[in-house]
Write a protein that holds these residues in place. Sequence first.
Motif, PDB file in Angstrom:
ATOM      1  N   PRO A  66      59.346  69.827 -28.533  1.00 18.56           N
ATOM      2  CA  PRO A  66      58.574  68.582 -28.713  1.00 18.56           C
ATOM      3  C   PRO A  66      57.092  68.898 -28.884  1.00 18.56           C
ATOM      4  O   PRO A  66      56.607  69.956 -28.460  1.00 18.56           O
ATOM      5  CB  PRO A  66      58.829  67.816 -27.408  1.00 18.56           C
ATOM      6  CG  PRO A  66      60.089  68.384 -26.855  1.00 18.56           C
ATOM      7  CD  PRO A  66      60.114  69.824 -27.276  1.00 18.56           C
ATOM      8  N   ALA A  67      56.376  67.959 -29.485  1.00 15.00           N
ATOM      9  CA  ALA A  67      54.951  68.170 -29.744  1.00 15.00           C
ATOM     10  C   ALA A  67      54.163  68.266 -28.439  1.00 15.00           C
ATOM     11  O   ALA A  67      54.566  67.713 -27.415  1.00 15.00           O
ATOM     12  CB  ALA A  67      54.417  67.001 -30.573  1.00 15.00           C
TER      13      ALA A  67
ATOM     14  N   ARG B  52      56.468  62.138 -21.508  1.00 11.24           N
ATOM     15  CA  ARG B  52      55.270  61.289 -21.660  1.00 11.24           C
ATOM     16  C   ARG B  52      54.151  62.086 -22.301  1.00 11.24           C
ATOM     17  O   ARG B  52      54.095  63.316 -22.180  1.00 11.24           O
ATOM     18  CB  ARG B  52      54.790  60.808 -20.276  1.00 11.24           C
ATOM     19  CG  ARG B  52      55.806  59.994 -19.506  1.00 11.24           C
ATOM     20  CD  ARG B  52      55.476  60.010 -18.026  1.00 11.24           C
ATOM     21  NE  ARG B  52      55.413  61.378 -17.525  1.00 11.24           N
ATOM     22  CZ  ARG B  52      54.715  61.767 -16.458  1.00 11.24           C
ATOM     23  NH1 ARG B  52      54.009  60.920 -15.762  1.00 11.24           N
ATOM     24  NH2 ARG B  52      54.719  63.037 -16.066  1.00 11.24           N
ATOM     25  N   GLU B  53      53.245  61.361 -22.931  1.00 17.85           N
ATOM     26  CA  GLU B  53      52.065  62.015 -23.487  1.00 17.85           C
ATOM     27  C   GLU B  53      51.062  62.133 -22.336  1.00 17.85           C
ATOM     28  O   GLU B  53      50.306  61.199 -22.058  1.00 17.85           O
ATOM     29  CB  GLU B  53      51.493  61.172 -24.637  1.00 17.85           C
ATOM     30  CG  GLU B  53      50.381  61.883 -25.345  1.00 17.85           C
ATOM     31  CD  GLU B  53      49.983  61.209 -26.638  1.00 17.85           C
ATOM     32  OE1 GLU B  53      50.449  60.096 -26.911  1.00 17.85           O
ATOM     33  OE2 GLU B  53      49.189  61.818 -27.372  1.00 17.85           O
TER      34      GLU B  53
ATOM     35  N   TYR C 233      54.845  69.789 -22.561  1.00 19.18           N
ATOM     36  CA  TYR C 233      54.192  70.224 -21.317  1.00 19.18           C
ATOM     37  C   TYR C 233      54.655  69.372 -20.132  1.00 19.18           C
ATOM     38  O   TYR C 233      54.715  69.855 -18.998  1.00 19.18           O
ATOM     39  CB  TYR C 233      52.670  70.086 -21.482  1.00 19.18           C
ATOM     40  CG  TYR C 233      51.841  71.197 -20.845  1.00 19.18           C
ATOM     41  CD1 TYR C 233      52.412  72.214 -20.082  1.00 19.18           C
ATOM     42  CD2 TYR C 233      50.449  71.223 -21.015  1.00 19.18           C
ATOM     43  CE1 TYR C 233      51.633  73.214 -19.518  1.00 19.18           C
ATOM     44  CE2 TYR C 233      49.667  72.225 -20.457  1.00 19.18           C
ATOM     45  CZ  TYR C 233      50.265  73.221 -19.708  1.00 19.18           C
ATOM     46  OH  TYR C 233      49.493  74.209 -19.155  1.00 19.18           O
ATOM     47  N   ASP C 234      54.984  68.107 -20.412  1.00 14.49           N
ATOM     48  CA  ASP C 234      55.483  67.218 -19.359  1.00 14.49           C
ATOM     49  C   ASP C 234      56.767  67.807 -18.783  1.00 14.49           C
ATOM     50  O   ASP C 234      56.947  67.894 -17.568  1.00 14.49           O
ATOM     51  CB  ASP C 234      55.721  65.822 -19.956  1.00 14.49           C
ATOM     52  CG  ASP C 234      55.945  64.769 -18.879  1.00 14.49           C
ATOM     53  OD1 ASP C 234      55.519  64.985 -17.728  1.00 14.49           O
ATOM     54  OD2 ASP C 234      56.552  63.725 -19.202  1.00 14.49           O
TER      55      ASP C 234
ATOM     56  N   VAL D  76      53.238  62.292 -31.802  1.00 13.01           N
ATOM     57  CA  VAL D  76      54.145  61.261 -32.304  1.00 13.01           C
ATOM     58  C   VAL D  76      55.467  61.497 -31.581  1.00 13.01           C
ATOM     59  O   VAL D  76      56.045  62.570 -31.694  1.00 13.01           O
ATOM     60  CB  VAL D  76      54.350  61.411 -33.835  1.00 13.01           C
ATOM     61  CG1 VAL D  76      55.299  60.349 -34.348  1.00 13.01           C
ATOM     62  CG2 VAL D  76      53.011  61.376 -34.545  1.00 13.01           C
ATOM     63  N   GLN D  77      55.895  60.495 -30.815  1.00 17.15           N
ATOM     64  CA  GLN D  77      57.118  60.680 -30.026  1.00 17.15           C
ATOM     65  C   GLN D  77      58.339  60.712 -30.931  1.00 17.15           C
ATOM     66  O   GLN D  77      58.503  59.860 -31.809  1.00 17.15           O
ATOM     67  CB  GLN D  77      57.271  59.553 -29.013  1.00 17.15           C
ATOM     68  CG  GLN D  77      58.414  59.794 -28.053  1.00 17.15           C
ATOM     69  CD  GLN D  77      58.066  59.369 -26.632  1.00 17.15           C
ATOM     70  OE1 GLN D  77      57.190  58.556 -26.431  1.00 17.15           O
ATOM     71  NE2 GLN D  77      58.758  59.928 -25.659  1.00 17.15           N
TER      72      GLN D  77
END
Length: 351
Positions: free
Chosen positions: A295-296, A105-106, A301-302, A76-77
């Motif tokens: 962040p999730a 980004r996901e 990872y981005d 969830v951003q």
Amino acid sequence: MPSLPSLLGIRYPIIQAPMAGVSTPQLAAAVSNAGGLGSVAVGHVGADQAAKLIAQARSLTDKPLNVNVFCHAPAVQQASVDRAWLETLGPHFTEFGATPPRELREIYTSFVNDDDMLELFLKQRPELVSFHFGLPAQERIDALKSASIKVAACATSLEEALAIQAAGADLIVAQGYEAGGHRGVFDGRQDLRLGTMALVRLIASKTRLPVVAAGGIMDGRGIRAAMALGACGAQLGTAFILAPESSANPAYRAMLKSERAWHTHVTSVISGRPARGIYNRFMRELEQAGGPAIPAYPMAYDAGKALHEAAAAQGNFEFGAMWAGQGAPLVRDMSAADLVAALVAEMGQMD
Ligand SMILES: Cc1cc2nc3c(=O)[nH]c(=O)nc-3n(C[C@H](O)[C@H](O)[C@H](O)COP(=O)(O)O)c2cc1C
């Protein structure tokens, strides 16, 4: 209980761990050709690229293969969390003459809602599909099983193992805290940080499914020890990183062969989920108490990958994800086939 070789149609109870970004179709095929089970990791790519990787492995072996996907809850951003994190990373990007990405980004699609990937599996029918970070919906597992595909999932606790058993899986991969790479902990569950020895014994004695031990196993003695605890085989990741068939870059290989391999550490700062790798500047400087929320996964990872790229372009490899388990100093520089042969010889005659 069937043996792992008879369940999977392989010769030896050895699985090469799927390692997104490190394992390759060549590595998987070499392990399968040598009598183990090779794994093609596709958690980090879309269905089109996965189709190519699986086809490549298939063109190199007619033996069974495992294909592995991630089942994390889609991220969830949270724009404010992402912004604060990027600000924190800002000085590090500046150090390498780069600017942080504008937004995160996901980068990975979870298998829990990837219909194209499910369709691909039903068409290509790998002998085994394995899940990391949880389980997909029951219909997805049932669809795979109806296509005669065996299903495995990673457990880091008895609670997760029981959920895997209840879902009708064929195998449980018991991943101890020693393991290299991401902890397979299900979303929303507490990480109990159980070591391989306690976890394997616990799951083997309290479930009815075959258990594959993972985490810190580097040689035939380790595999035998896991089997003495009730495992039907072992899944080895770190042991295969130096194989010429892996895609580990020279800096990763050099670090793994150096005394840095003695210092592995579990961190969430690189990707947003706990993962064990060689201790580096990224972990040391970003884990400082009082830092902003991470962040999730896989949003963090981005940012982590972008920072690594910027640093690596300047010859600095202190910001890479050099995933490795606690057994890292025991890693051997040999081909996948030679390693499987060595493991088998060390275990004593198994067939
Ligand atoms: C570089 C690396 C990447 C990994 N990537 C994945 C992956 O994509 N999927 C997965 O299920 N497990 C992954 N793992 C975890 C392995 O499945 C396994 O649990 C672990 O390698 C076992 O510990 P060991 O490295 O000490 O052998 C990865 C491990 C490493 C070292």
